[in-house]
Design a protein around this motif. Structure first.
Motif, PDB file in Angstrom:
ATOM      1  N   GLY A 184       0.794  -1.220   0.000  1.00 32.88           N
ATOM      2  CA  GLY A 184       0.000   0.000   0.000  1.00 32.88           C
ATOM      3  C   GLY A 184       0.822   1.263   0.000  1.00 32.88           C
ATOM      4  O   GLY A 184       0.291   2.353  -0.232  1.00 32.88           O
ATOM      5  N   ALA A 185       2.113   1.169   0.262  1.00 28.88           N
ATOM      6  CA  ALA A 185       2.964   2.356   0.241  1.00 28.88           C
ATOM      7  C   ALA A 185       3.136   2.853  -1.193  1.00 28.88           C
ATOM      8  O   ALA A 185       3.080   2.081  -2.141  1.00 28.88           O
ATOM      9  CB  ALA A 185       4.328   2.026   0.851  1.00 28.88           C
ATOM     10  N   GLU A 186       3.346   4.174  -1.330  1.00 30.35           N
ATOM     11  CA  GLU A 186       3.489   4.755  -2.660  1.00 30.35           C
ATOM     12  C   GLU A 186       4.914   4.692  -3.171  1.00 30.35           C
ATOM     13  O   GLU A 186       5.206   5.128  -4.267  1.00 30.35           O
ATOM     14  CB  GLU A 186       3.005   6.205  -2.641  1.00 30.35           C
ATOM     15  N   GLY A 187       5.818   4.198  -2.391  1.00 35.24           N
ATOM     16  CA  GLY A 187       7.203   4.075  -2.802  1.00 35.24           C
ATOM     17  C   GLY A 187       7.925   3.130  -1.857  1.00 35.24           C
ATOM     18  O   GLY A 187       7.304   2.493  -0.998  1.00 35.24           O
ATOM     19  N   PHE A 188       9.233   3.020  -2.035  1.00 38.69           N
ATOM     20  CA  PHE A 188       9.995   2.114  -1.173  1.00 38.69           C
ATOM     21  C   PHE A 188      11.423   2.639  -1.053  1.00 38.69           C
ATOM     22  O   PHE A 188      11.937   3.350  -1.929  1.00 38.69           O
ATOM     23  CB  PHE A 188       9.998   0.692  -1.735  1.00 38.69           C
ATOM     24  N   ASP A 189      12.037   2.285   0.041  1.00 41.68           N
ATOM     25  CA  ASP A 189      13.442   2.599   0.275  1.00 41.68           C
ATOM     26  C   ASP A 189      14.264   1.408  -0.223  1.00 41.68           C
ATOM     27  O   ASP A 189      14.135   0.300   0.308  1.00 41.68           O
ATOM     28  CB  ASP A 189      13.675   2.825   1.774  1.00 41.68           C
ATOM     29  N   PRO A 190      15.111   1.591  -1.239  1.00 44.11           N
ATOM     30  CA  PRO A 190      15.890   0.468  -1.767  1.00 44.11           C
ATOM     31  C   PRO A 190      16.700  -0.261  -0.701  1.00 44.11           C
ATOM     32  O   PRO A 190      16.821  -1.483  -0.736  1.00 44.11           O
ATOM     33  CB  PRO A 190      16.803   1.134  -2.806  1.00 44.11           C
ATOM     34  N   GLU A 191      17.243   0.489   0.261  1.00 42.37           N
ATOM     35  CA  GLU A 191      18.061  -0.146   1.298  1.00 42.37           C
ATOM     36  C   GLU A 191      17.220  -1.063   2.181  1.00 42.37           C
ATOM     37  O   GLU A 191      17.695  -2.102   2.638  1.00 42.37           O
ATOM     38  CB  GLU A 191      18.764   0.920   2.155  1.00 42.37           C
TER      39      GLU A 191
END
Length: 317
Positions: A184-191
């Motif tokens: 449901g998040a609109e993005g993500f942290d690659p790390e």
């Protein structure tokens, strides 16, 4: 003595011509032959049958069929009908309207197989299509060895030489179990993403190659833990039970995403868009029926494919 092995089509056609035109002379004219030639064919037929097939009419004019002659005429008409049917079938085979086609599917495409086969039955009702499902290596080998006439797959191989025709989009996404922190998040942290365990297919799989490229583009300091499983179903079950997350075809996971059991990760570069292809060996001419089926698949313009999962629609970068 009856000698059916000595009966020829020429003799039967001569008999048909005499029965239709009444005299040897008229039959010869209709057949563009000489009267002695037609007489010779009738005489040889009578020798083979062992009985006269023609007799002079009561008025001494037209020839009439004897009882054996009538039987041979009926046989000639049946044979002519069978040959005419065979001729039409041969012409239909040459034109690709009938025949048998061995159609391969990579295992990721198997979720679209029933709908595609139903549509092919409507578009090519006289062509018998047999389905062969296997992993990418099996399908490529089948095309190379000639055990498959054509196949539906993702990225076509360079070897063997193939003619590839696009048949529709093929989105891939990162699948999460429902309730995952990134769902449901609109993005993500690659790390943070690379701290997850990724489930993936065997070496050479298209989805595995896409996953490796996706992870390379993240350019993170660490690499994720990877677990190899040998089927899309095993991977989906692994994601559902929390074993890890995975990059898979969104067509292969359509039902689970639509039901909310799996969630497609949102963010830059997702979904990864590829295409489905129908591929035909290029080394030898394809059978006409196989070309017809390939054309029918292309004409469907991807109508047999599931809709892209709504969670992934409109994303990418």
């Amino acid at each position: 003595m009856l000698r059916l092995d000595a009966v020829t089509l020429k003799q039967l056609r001569a008999l048909q011509a005499v029965a239709a035109h009444g005299t040897l002379t008229a039959a010869a004219a209709a057949m563009h032959q000489t009267t002695p030639a037609v007489h010779s064919q009738i005489r040889n037929l009578e020798i083979a049958v062992g009985h006269p097939v023609l007799a002079r009419g009561a008025d001494g004019g037209k020839m009439e069929l004897t009882l054996p002659g009538h039987e041979m005429l009926r046989a000639a008409e049946r044979i002519q009908a069978v040959l005419s049917h065979a001729g039409r079938q041969v012409a239909a085979i040459a034109a690709g309207r009938v025949g048998q086609v061995r159609l391969g599917f990579v295992s990721t495409a198997q979720y679209s197989v029933p709908r595609l086969l139903m549509q092919l039955m409507q578009a090519c009702p006289e062509i018998e299509v047999s389905m062969i499902v296997g992993n990418r290596e099996t399908i490529v080998e089948g095309l190379e060895r000639g055990t498959m006439d054509l196949a539906v797959m993702g990225r076509p191989p360079r070897d063997p030489p193939l003619r590839a025709l696009q048949v529709g989009p093929h989105p891939h996404g990162i699948l999460l179990p429902a309730g995952h922190a990134l769902a449901g998040a609109e993005g993500f942290d690659p790390e943070l993403l690379v701290q997850e365990t990724f489930l993936m297919r065997e070496e050479g799989s298209g989805s595995r190659m896409l996953l490796q490229r996706f992870l390379d583009r993240l350019a993170t300091a660490r690499s994720p833990r990877l677990i190899e499983l040998n089927s899309n179903e095993a991977i989906k079950q692994g994601v559902l039970c929390g074993l890890g997350i995975a990059m898979l075809s969104l067509h292969a996971a359509h039902d689970e995403v639509a039901a909310g059991r799996l969630v497609a990760l949102r963010g830059p570069g997702l979904p990864v868009m590829r295409h489905w292809y129908v591929v035909i060996p290029a080394a030898t001419p394809a059978p006409a029926a196989a070309s017809r089926v390939a054309e029918a698949i292309v004409a469907l313009n991807g109508a047999f494919l599931p809709d892209a999962a709504p969670e992934a629609a409109g994303q990418g970068g």
